[in-house]
Design an enzyme around this catalytic site. Structure first.
Site, PDB file in Angstrom:
ATOM      1  N   GLU A 190       5.910  -5.266  -1.603  1.00  0.00           N
ATOM      2  CA  GLU A 190       5.671  -4.718  -0.267  1.00  0.00           C
ATOM      3  C   GLU A 190       6.345  -5.716   0.665  1.00  0.00           C
ATOM      4  O   GLU A 190       5.958  -6.878   0.724  1.00  0.00           O
ATOM      5  CB  GLU A 190       4.164  -4.607  -0.055  1.00  0.00           C
ATOM      6  CG  GLU A 190       3.803  -3.716   1.099  1.00  0.00           C
ATOM      7  CD  GLU A 190       3.435  -4.537   2.292  1.00  0.00           C
ATOM      8  OE1 GLU A 190       4.365  -4.914   3.027  1.00  0.00           O
ATOM      9  OE2 GLU A 190       2.241  -4.799   2.467  1.00  0.00           O
TER      10      GLU A 190
ATOM     11  N   CYS B  92       1.583  -6.425   8.084  1.00  0.00           N
ATOM     12  CA  CYS B  92       2.702  -5.605   7.584  1.00  0.00           C
ATOM     13  C   CYS B  92       2.758  -4.301   8.356  1.00  0.00           C
ATOM     14  O   CYS B  92       3.798  -3.655   8.416  1.00  0.00           O
ATOM     15  CB  CYS B  92       2.531  -5.256   6.119  1.00  0.00           C
ATOM     16  SG  CYS B  92       1.435  -6.296   5.195  1.00  0.00           S
TER      17      CYS B  92
END
Lengths: 509, 509
Positions: B265, B302
């Protein structure tokens, strides 16, 4: 039925302007009627553009409509009638019975995916109700569904001109998932490909689906397939073929600006492990059954049992003797293409000339276009020392690895690459030893089987036709059975969406 | 609690002999108590060997035992008490409330996976009964289950020292799947990592699980993590961090003799689309809410909303004004590490110096270790022309892209890279325009949300924390929520197996 040799791009039939391709009579090497012309990069662009344009509507087709479309393809394939079988027989050298069976398998595969689509489980619908009162923060409303990845490039295989080709497993599972498909036809059976391609194209039109849901491209070389995989609008690849071909596509896919998954089923030698108890009791029976499996369809199966592991002794001798006798009586069989036949002969010649390898049996000789069965033997230590002996010889060639004891058998297994199948021949008194091996075998192949051979691949929910690299590019998936649909899906979450904006499957009621 | 600085290899605590690592007080840059020494390649070898040895037994643990193990980890983390929170506060600069919440999230995540394990659905058990009488060939008996992939290398993230670190989502989902885990600790919070690592190690021992089910390695550089991913006994990778780091690991994994999946990720700017109706009605409200989301946790998420897309006009002006006012009042916040703080300042300076970009607002100034919020604006055509404006600036920096009309908004969306989230702010009269965009947005991100911001990531069955490349390495998966377990599984089929040789979950009764 006359063949046009046209490319099928969306709803059109278009003459290609690339290199010429002819169907080749596998039995004689002579050109068959019909002249096919390869696609150009402009054709790839057009097919990809149509597939991309079709994608938003096609992926949201109602489940019933999508299922009916798959069934219409199946009906249209049956409606071609015997000309499909005759053309496939000529192009592949495979016998009528096999191709009629394969047609039924292909049709049933489409119907099975239609059923899977109707049941809708693949959508993986999930609902987490929100809670605005939750402390310290409100809980959002979350809904999840699986969404089709996008247009899929499918590469037909030479050895299953129907079941792993234009409307084969990859196409069926991608269409079922909601992905438009662009097929790069295998040049070994262009006529069969055109006939089936027209059947799919007709089904797209009669089902009222968007143009571009399906296209079919020919190419005499590799360039068109490579351009297809590199195209930004293609979002996944299904491939069955050689390791070299699969690796080349994986490489192209990984180097794209947006890398995409490649599901390549590449090569395997499918070890068969003969345990002492089973060998002692029925070594000769297993030997005869093995000879039958090895030579089925001229050995041209991804699951062909190319490697036999056993402990040297009386039982193995009985196995070898029975297998050798049976193989000697097997007539040579026409192979799929002159190229495959040549590669088979070279592979067999390499084993014949290998210092550590001894030939045990040879089948009957045939024409220049036929392959004769061959059985070889090597000592375990030599097999481990010579990695090249693990290379697949595509055809009816088998290699017996004779081990001194179970410890050496373990060592051989530890030296093996990833496989599609591993077969165990066992008797009740072999269970304890087999159990010791299983944890390792589970990591070696996608399918383990007992007292049989892997050559039959059932199309059903619990089938796994896959396995660790290099048997496939991605050991987390299967290319046969209903689970294959999952290769072409990804989850998407919708948070706090008003009902009216949700995709249909997630709406109330 | 005193920190030893030891590596945790299997059941042992071992002093490292690689480069030194110190916890750094994020607020001051001073070294914290405790001296950690990096692992050597011999330590990687030992951890991988133990993980590989543990794998056959660990993957076959009864579901109840595996679930209880995950719950024991949760209990042990809670039992560390406030010293965990205090150490994490010092190492990361994150405030107490946030870290207490993150601890609860981590603990609940382990418990949720325990529930998922008990329910057993992830095993995907399938049974196709055989039919020996079927014509023309007997139908084999097929059974399928999902099997753990093998030992998993987990790389902790700097921004979630608990929830995406030693016992975070990747570790919890890999252990739930039946995979041993070797964690490469993030060197930004070594003390927090040791404390949680000991909690996991204790749970392995008290649960009677095989040694090697868990190990924890430190490293001052990249070498140890790279060696881990290259090790043949590691079979998958979980990573949360920078794009550069993720791409480097993907590259190593793809070049192995047996390539393995990397779930990385990596980066996202998480577009927020403001529709005309919503802007007209409540532009200022949305602006204030945006400022809150942008600066939460110093913007170090994120899912931080780094990009705002809207049509220029009164509504957008109201949004900008309210957002700017709110941001001006936001105090500078301590960032996770001096390196992250430096990178943030550089990113902001780059935007300030960009010819096409105009600064709209700045938060309050702070210390050398703190980041001030920043808001910028650019015209749509300039944004499209300058790809570098899509680079993530990790921290509380946002960029507004002002479009002339909806057509230009569509163009901007078409130019975007893969994202984790896309947020839509809409009113009832925006539905029609929003509906037109959705088919494209579904392909752009793993999670779409309405009238909110993506910064909260619920840990639940319907969550998707993932998205198309380059937001992640593999858009077919999620790293948050129960679906994350599927990343570490592969299907295996057992054909015609006697009951006694089947794995436990597939046996009768």
């Amino acid at each position: 039925m006359d063949l046009t040799g046209n490319l099928l791009i969306g709803n059109s039939a278009v003459p290609g302007s690339g290199g010429e391709i002819f169907g080749i009579d596998a039995a004689t090497g002579a050109a068959l009627p019909g002249r096919f012309a390869g696609a150009t990069k402009a054709d790839v662009d057009r097919a990809a553009a149509l597939a991309w344009a079709a994608f938003p509507a096609y992926r949201e087709t109602a489940l019933e409509a999508r299922a009916a479309f798959l069934e219409a393809i199946a009906e249209n394939i049956l409606a071609i009638g015997d000309s499909l079988i005759e053309r496939a027989m000529a192009e592949t050298g495979l016998p009528r019975g096999r191709l009629e069976g394969e047609r039924m398998r292909t049709v049933n595969q489409l119907r099975l995916f239609a059923k899977e689509v109707r049941e809708g489980r693949f959508q993986e619908l999930r609902f987490d109700a929100g809670d605005p009162e939750r402390k310290p923060v409100p809980k959002p409303d979350l809904k999840l569904r699986n969404l089709a990845l996008g247009p899929v490039a499918v590469f037909g295989a030479s050895n299953f001109p129907l079941a792993f080709s234009v409307a084969g497993g990859d196409t069926a599972s991608a269409l079922a998932a909601g992905c438009p498909v662009v097929v790069k036809a295998h040049s070994a059976h262009p006529g069969t490909s055109e006939l089936v391609g027209i059947a799919v194209q007709k089904a797209v039109m009669s089902s009222g689906l968007p143009e571009g849901t399906f296209s079919l491209l020919f190419d005499a070389g590799y360039e068109i397939g490579q351009a297809l995989v590199a195209d930004a609008r293609i979002r996944a690849v299904g491939f069955t073929g050689s390791r070299r071909g699969g690796l080349a596509l994986m490489d192209i896919a990984a180097k794209r600006k947006q890398p995409i998954p490649v599901y390549a089923e590449m090569s395997a030698i499918n070890p068969v492990i003969l345990f002492p108890g089973a060998l002692a009791k029925r070594g000769a029976d297993i030997g005869r059954a093995f000879a039958g499996s090895l030579t089925l369809g001229a050995g041209q199966f991804c699951t062909n049992p190319g490697l036999i592991l056993a402990i040297a002794g009386e039982g193995l001798e009985a196995f070898k003797q029975a297998a050798a006798e049976a193989l000697k009586a097997v007539p040579a069989q026409t192979m799929l293409t002159p190229g495959i036949c040549k590669a088979y002969r070279e592979g067999v010649a390499k084993l014949m000339g290998h210092d550590t390898v001894k030939q045990i049996a040879a089948g009957q000789e045939g024409t220049d276009h036929q392959g004769s069965a061959a059985l070889f033997e090597v000592k375990a230590a030599d097999f481990i020392a010579h990695h090249e002996l693990q290379e697949e010889v595509f055809g009816a060639s088998g290699l017996i690895v004779a081990c001194q004891d179970l410890a050496e058998l373990h060592k051989v297994i530890g030296a093996l690459e990833g496989q599609l199948t591993v077969a165990l021949h066992i008797d009740a008194d072999d269970h304890a030893e087999a159990a010791k091996l299983l944890p390792e075998l589970e990591l070696l192949a996608g399918r383990l089987l007992v007292n049989g051979f892997g050559t039959g691949v059932e199309v059903s929910p619990a089938m796994v036709h896959g396995g660790p690299y290099p048997a496939t590019s991605d050991g987390r998936s299967t290319s046969v059975g209903t689970l294959a649909i999952e290769r072409f899906l990804r989850p998407v979450c919708y948070q706090d969406f008003p009902d009216a904006l949700l995709p249909q499957p997630l709406r109330k009621g």
